[in-house]
Design an enzyme around this catalytic site. Structure first.
Site, PDB file in Angstrom:
ATOM      1  CG  ASP A  38      -1.611   1.190   1.536  1.00 53.89           C
ATOM      2  OD1 ASP A  38      -2.346   1.619   0.640  1.00 53.89           O
ATOM      3  OD2 ASP A  38      -1.476   1.755   2.643  1.00 53.89           O
ATOM      4  CG  ASP A  40      -1.868   7.709   0.709  1.00 55.65           C
ATOM      5  OD1 ASP A  40      -0.949   8.518   0.559  1.00 55.65           O
ATOM      6  OD2 ASP A  40      -2.822   7.601  -0.084  1.00 55.65           O
ATOM      7  CD  GLU A  85      -8.995   4.993   6.371  1.00 56.33           C
ATOM      8  OE1 GLU A  85      -9.171   6.130   5.911  1.00 56.33           O
ATOM      9  OE2 GLU A  85      -7.881   4.427   6.375  1.00 56.33           O
ATOM     10  CB  SER A 153      -1.997   3.641  -3.797  1.00 57.91           C
ATOM     11  OG  SER A 153      -2.504   4.815  -3.252  1.00 57.91           O
ATOM     12  CB  ALA A 154      -7.398   3.532  -2.069  1.00 59.30           C
ATOM     13  CE  LYS A 202      -5.596  -0.327  -1.451  1.00 64.13           C
ATOM     14  NZ  LYS A 202      -4.355   0.030  -0.742  1.00 64.13           N
ATOM     15  CG  ASP A 227      -2.380   2.187   6.444  1.00 66.68           C
ATOM     16  OD1 ASP A 227      -2.460   2.037   5.205  1.00 66.68           O
ATOM     17  OD2 ASP A 227      -3.087   2.984   7.078  1.00 66.68           O
TER      18      ASP A 227
HETATM   19  P1  TMP Z   1      -3.970   3.978   0.412  1.00 69.76           P
HETATM   20  O1  TMP Z   1      -4.741   2.805  -0.065  1.00 69.76           O
HETATM   21  O2  TMP Z   1      -2.801   4.295  -0.484  1.00 69.76           O
HETATM   22  O3  TMP Z   1      -3.565   3.904   1.837  1.00 69.76           O
HETATM   23  O4  TMP Z   1      -4.917   5.322   0.262  1.00 69.76           O
HETATM   24  C1  TMP Z   1      -6.086   5.519   0.963  1.00 69.76           C
HETATM   25  C2  TMP Z   1      -5.990   6.573   2.024  1.00 69.76           C
HETATM   26  O5  TMP Z   1      -6.393   7.857   1.528  1.00 69.76           O
HETATM   27  C3  TMP Z   1      -6.953   6.240   3.159  1.00 69.76           C
HETATM   28  O6  TMP Z   1      -6.249   6.105   4.366  1.00 69.76           O
HETATM   29  C4  TMP Z   1      -7.893   7.421   3.205  1.00 69.76           C
HETATM   30  C5  TMP Z   1      -7.158   8.524   2.515  1.00 69.76           C
HETATM   31  N1  TMP Z   1      -8.037   9.563   1.907  1.00 69.76           N
HETATM   32  C6  TMP Z   1      -7.789  10.894   2.236  1.00 69.76           C
HETATM   33  O7  TMP Z   1      -6.904  11.200   3.025  1.00 69.76           O
HETATM   34  N2  TMP Z   1      -8.579  11.872   1.670  1.00 69.76           N
HETATM   35  C7  TMP Z   1      -9.586  11.581   0.779  1.00 69.76           C
HETATM   36  O8  TMP Z   1     -10.269  12.485   0.286  1.00 69.76           O
HETATM   37  C8  TMP Z   1      -9.822  10.202   0.453  1.00 69.76           C
HETATM   38  C9  TMP Z   1     -10.910   9.842  -0.480  1.00 69.76           C
HETATM   39  C10 TMP Z   1      -8.997   9.227   1.035  1.00 69.76           C
HETATM   40 MG    MG Z   2      -2.859   3.152   3.532  1.00 68.49          MG
END
Ligand code: TMP
Ligand code: MG
Length: 289
Positions: A38, A40, A85, A153-154, A202, A227
């Site tokens: 992942d 973030d 979340e 990554s989301a 995912k 995470d």
């Molecule tokens: P990841 O899969 O790379 O960890 O990314 C997802 C993260 O992004 C998740 O922890 C929530 C965060 N997020 C924000 O900080 N702001 C936003 O507007 C959105 C939609 C997600």
């Molecule tokens: Mg993350």
């Protein structure tokens, strides 16, 4: 076997099992290994000097590309949905539609801001984005040993790529699955491309990318890093998996979430802002070379 596994941040439900997996993976050799991580709050830091670090979305949210009014609305979304979340009292099924709502609303707001592609690099440069300590060794070691790294990554692909490019670690062994921006002919954001990736789909994202996992079919040993409990399905597209070692960063709401993390991740790193443990695992798998 790996001294870093005795670090105070390391928690394991079954250390014996971790040793077995590691031994089996080392025996197969690093040319059978792939890494799926992942981005973030996994490859990037959660906090630095007591201050939260930004996600890909936050890098844009905090930038001069976004109007004050829109910043306010994005902050409201974050204050509404982030607690959901990380709420351990709600099931993933309950959270899923709410997470789709968060991503959809946030992306709609970003599109309204007419973001220019040519300003992204500067915005990333001026942001507080920080990869975890030890990132250089992590990326360089994988590159040196030709071990493929999939960053799943989301977040926002264009922003994520810029972060790793500016850090000098966007090596050719790195592939990214994420949400990419769609720009019009003038370089202005008009939409996001393809299927939305959010924190809890995912698995579906992995299954849409069978070609990638087909290419890596000679690498049935997986090191997975995440995470969120949603990150556990990132390897669902891997074919004929032999071993998987799952490392989870537990950054926030530690007491409430510790048990569920111990039940699903093999190694849980509690409030650990470094890549020291993943790096030690990689050094072990590559014979410390
Ligand atoms: P990841 O899969 O790379 O960890 O990314 C997802 C993260 O992004 C998740 O922890 C929530 C965060 N997020 C924000 O900080 N702001 C936003 O507007 C959105 C939609 C997600
Ligand atoms: Mg993350």
């Amino acid at each position: 076997m790996i001294p870093e596994l005795s670090n105070p941040s390391v928690c394991m439900r079954d250390p014996e099992r971790v040793h077995e997996i590691l031994q089996s993976m080392a025996k197969s050799g690093s040319n059978t290994v792939q890494v799926i991580s992942d981005f973030d709050m996994t490859l990037t830091r959660f906090a630095h000097n007591g201050k939260r670090c930004p996600t890909c979305h936050n890098i844009l949210d905090n930038s001069k590309l976004i109007s004050d009014d829109c910043k306010e609305q994005l902050k409201e979304l974050l204050n509404t949905y982030y607690p959901i979340e990380i709420d351990s009292s709600r099931s993933i099924d309950e959270k899923l539609p709410l997470m789709v709502e968060w991503w959809t609303k946030a992306h709609e707001l970003l599109v309204q801001q007419k973001i220019r592609k040519d300003l992204l690099a500067k915005v990333v440069q001026e942001s507080d984005a920080m990869l975890r300590e030890g990132y250089q060794l992590f990326f360089d070691h994988l590159h040196e040993h030709s071990i493929p790294l999939l960053i799943f990554s989301a977040g926002i692909g264009d922003v994520l790529e810029e972060v790793i490019r500016q850090a000098g670690v966007f090596h050719p062994n790195v592939k990214v699955f994420s949400n990419y921006m769609d720009f019009d002919e003038c370089g202005v954001l008009r939409a996001f491309k393809g299927e939305l990736i959010h924190i809890y789909n995912k698995r579906e994202g992995a299954l849409l990318n069978t070609g990638h996992f087909q290419e890596l079919r000679a690498r049935p040993n997986v090191l997975l890093m995440g995470d969120s409990l949603g990150d556990l399905t990132m390897a669902d597209g891997v074919q004929q998996m032999e071993n998987i070692l799952k490392i989870g960063f537990l950054n926030d709401k530690v007491e409430e979430r510790k048990q569920s993390y111990l039940d699903s991740y093999d190694i849980v790193l509690v409030k650990d802002e470094t890549l020291e443990v993943p790096n030690a695992v990689l050094l072990y798998l590559t014979g410390n070379k």
